[in-house]
Design an enzyme around this catalytic site. Structure first.
Site, PDB file in Angstrom:
ATOM      1  N   ASP A 187     103.594  91.070  37.528  1.00  0.00           N
ATOM      2  CA  ASP A 187     102.795  90.780  35.932  1.00  0.00           C
ATOM      3  C   ASP A 187     101.487  90.531  36.024  1.00  0.00           C
ATOM      4  O   ASP A 187     101.864  89.644  37.439  1.00  0.00           O
ATOM      5  CB  ASP A 187     104.415  90.223  35.499  1.00  0.00           C
ATOM      6  CG  ASP A 187     105.790  90.014  35.266  1.00  0.00           C
ATOM      7  OD1 ASP A 187     106.027  91.536  35.291  1.00  0.00           O
ATOM      8  OD2 ASP A 187     105.917  89.318  34.565  1.00  0.00           O
ATOM      9  N   ASP A 207     104.061  96.583  35.266  1.00  0.00           N
ATOM     10  CA  ASP A 207     104.868  95.288  33.805  1.00  0.00           C
ATOM     11  C   ASP A 207     103.971  94.917  32.947  1.00  0.00           C
ATOM     12  O   ASP A 207     103.006  94.898  32.512  1.00  0.00           O
ATOM     13  CB  ASP A 207     105.347  94.015  35.182  1.00  0.00           C
ATOM     14  CG  ASP A 207     107.093  94.538  34.549  1.00  0.00           C
ATOM     15  OD1 ASP A 207     107.508  93.457  33.593  1.00  0.00           O
ATOM     16  OD2 ASP A 207     107.916  94.794  35.294  1.00  0.00           O
ATOM     17  N   ASP A 208     104.420  93.531  32.720  1.00  0.00           N
ATOM     18  CA  ASP A 208     103.553  92.388  31.516  1.00  0.00           C
ATOM     19  C   ASP A 208     102.222  92.303  32.025  1.00  0.00           C
ATOM     20  O   ASP A 208     101.404  91.744  32.824  1.00  0.00           O
ATOM     21  CB  ASP A 208     104.115  91.723  31.655  1.00  0.00           C
ATOM     22  CG  ASP A 208     105.459  91.829  30.233  1.00  0.00           C
ATOM     23  OD1 ASP A 208     105.709  93.246  29.690  1.00  0.00           O
ATOM     24  OD2 ASP A 208     106.975  91.053  30.407  1.00  0.00           O
ATOM     25  N   HIS A 229     102.812  97.054  30.694  1.00  0.00           N
ATOM     26  CA  HIS A 229     104.086  96.834  29.545  1.00  0.00           C
ATOM     27  C   HIS A 229     103.229  96.194  28.671  1.00  0.00           C
ATOM     28  O   HIS A 229     104.632  95.362  27.862  1.00  0.00           O
ATOM     29  CB  HIS A 229     105.241  96.292  30.480  1.00  0.00           C
ATOM     30  CG  HIS A 229     106.122  96.978  30.588  1.00  0.00           C
ATOM     31  ND1 HIS A 229     107.243  96.496  31.428  1.00  0.00           N
ATOM     32  CD2 HIS A 229     105.853  98.277  31.414  1.00  0.00           C
ATOM     33  CE1 HIS A 229     107.809  97.092  31.828  1.00  0.00           C
ATOM     34  NE2 HIS A 229     107.083  98.637  32.816  1.00  0.00           N
ATOM     35  N   ARG A 260     103.904  93.257  22.177  1.00  0.00           N
ATOM     36  CA  ARG A 260     105.980  92.731  21.995  1.00  0.00           C
ATOM     37  C   ARG A 260     106.444  91.592  22.049  1.00  0.00           C
ATOM     38  O   ARG A 260     106.091  90.996  23.357  1.00  0.00           O
ATOM     39  CB  ARG A 260     106.772  93.780  23.676  1.00  0.00           C
ATOM     40  CG  ARG A 260     108.151  93.610  23.250  1.00  0.00           C
ATOM     41  CD  ARG A 260     108.606  94.473  24.942  1.00  0.00           C
ATOM     42  NE  ARG A 260     108.333  94.203  25.820  1.00  0.00           N
ATOM     43  CZ  ARG A 260     108.949  94.593  26.812  1.00  0.00           C
ATOM     44  NH1 ARG A 260     109.744  95.307  26.583  1.00  0.00           N
ATOM     45  NH2 ARG A 260     108.444  94.021  28.375  1.00  0.00           N
ATOM     46  N   LYS A 262     109.714  89.796  23.240  1.00  0.00           N
ATOM     47  CA  LYS A 262     111.811  90.275  23.238  1.00  0.00           C
ATOM     48  C   LYS A 262     112.336  87.921  23.773  1.00  0.00           C
ATOM     49  O   LYS A 262     111.572  87.871  24.450  1.00  0.00           O
ATOM     50  CB  LYS A 262     111.549  90.279  24.661  1.00  0.00           C
ATOM     51  CG  LYS A 262     109.976  90.440  25.417  1.00  0.00           C
ATOM     52  CD  LYS A 262     110.550  90.996  27.011  1.00  0.00           C
ATOM     53  CE  LYS A 262     109.641  90.551  27.994  1.00  0.00           C
ATOM     54  NZ  LYS A 262     109.349  91.956  29.282  1.00  0.00           N
TER      55      LYS A 262
END
Length: 368
Positions: A187, A207-208, A229, A260, A262
């Site tokens: 991240d 990742d994020d 991501h 996103r 989540k």
């Protein structure tokens, strides 16, 4: 941290003595140092009395006690500059490996690196197994400004943000591009704080780009994200709330997701509200261009109903989303969402259409 020589010099500084009254102990005040130079991780002297701190660059060896957490607690209002790179050898410590802490601090990295030597850890498993990886790599707990530094090759999550007062993060480069094949859970920014603005940063990772896990009054704008991501709120766990978020004028490219939200499927007493997307450009997405789900860790499953999502809007200048063949433009998997969401400024194209379970919310406008 200060070298032994600097520590000795600090202890040798003159002390000011107040005039003693009869039978009154003499108070002692240590003189505040103007400038301190940090050139080694070997000493354990504090920089908390220094108005100006110069970090000249050094290597933290695997045997250094600094691996328990190189913690820099700066004086209120301190000015901190880097004039060289900080490099960490491989360790089995849990992380964070470096923490910056203080109030109203101005931190300027001078475009130097804080290097985690991620290639020594990357094995494709991230924090889910394999080699022990310290995470997060760097923790930012200052208020003030943190800018112009490269967080290079973090073993896993790069920067954790946990400030107690207003913080601007500007011009930070999180570069894990070398981990394209084996890096995981890298991240860029993990935010659990309020009054945070992150702008003009570049994140290349797996990742994020950012994961906003809790907090309010958060702005993420004019940033570039690639390889990972995308821009995320969450994952949101029980008793966590996120509100008052603006995500504007960012570029997300060649990523699994674009934008996103989540929420853990089993989360309770949790909420996401008042999120605005404006003027973002998203392209090269392989899974979902926009995804809002209460089924995490699944994208779509049986969404939870003990958390809430509300007031999610695309307004102002158009947010443009382009997904690859086989990807989905928009996905919404709500168990408990509410309100009318204004999506008039969303334009999504490519891939397949949409998969939407509103769970009580209504979407108005938009092209997807």
């Amino acid at each position: 941290m200060l070298t032994s020589a600097l520590l000795a010099a600090a202890l040798a500084l003159p002390m000011a003595f107040a005039a003693p009254a009869a039978d009154t102990p003499t108070p002692v005040e240590v003189a505040k140092r103007a400038t301190c130079t940090v050139s080694s991780a070997a000493a354990a002297a504090s920089v908390s009395s220094c108005s100006d701190v110069v970090i000249t660059g050094f290597t933290v060896s695997s045997g250094s006690m600094c691996f328990l957490n190189c913690r820099k607690i700066f004086a209120e209002g301190a000015s901190v500059v880097m004039t060289g790179d900080i490099i960490f050898d491989k360790t089995t410590a849990s992380g964070p490996l470096l923490t910056f802490e203080g109030t109203s601090v101005t931190f300027n990295g001078g475009d130097h690196n804080i290097n985690g030597n991620g290639a020594d850890y990357w094995d494709g498993e991230g924090t889910n197994g394999g080699v022990t990886k310290p995470h997060p790599f760097v923790k930012v707990k200052i208020s003030g400004t943190f800018e112009d530094v490269t967080i290079l090759n973090s073993p896993a999550q790069a920067v954790s943000v946990g400030n107690d007062a207003a913080l601007l993060i500007h011009g930070v480069n999180v570069d894990n591009s070398a981990g394209a094949s084996l890096g995981a859970n890298t991240d860029g920014f993990d935010v659990s704080a309020s009054d945070v603005t992150i702008q003009d940063c570049v994140v290349q990772n797996q990742d994020d780009c950012i994961a906003i896990n809790s907090g309010s009054t958060i702005v993420f704008e004019n940033n570039q994200c690639s390889g990972g991501h995308g821009i995320s709120i969450g994952s949101i766990a029980s008793d966590k709330t996120v509100s008052g978020v603006k995500i504007a004028n960012n570029v997300v490219s060649n990523s699994m997701y674009g934008l996103r939200i989540k929420v853990d499927s089993d989360a309770s007493s949790a909420s996401v509200s008042d999120v605005t997307y404006e003027g973002n450009t998203v392209s090269g997405i392989s899974k979902y261009g926009v995804l809002i789900t209460q089924s995490y860790p699944d994208d779509f499953s049986t969404p939870g109903t003990s958390s809430t999502i509300s007031d999610i809007n695309f307004t102002g200048s158009t947010t443009s989303v382009s997904v690859n063949s086989g990807a989905v433009r928009v996905g919404v998997d709500c168990g408990k969402c509410s309100g009318t969401w204004d999506w008039a400024s969303l334009s999504a194209s490519g891939g397949s259409g949409d998969d939407i379970v509103l769970g009580g919310a209504t979407i108005s406008g938009g092209s997807y």
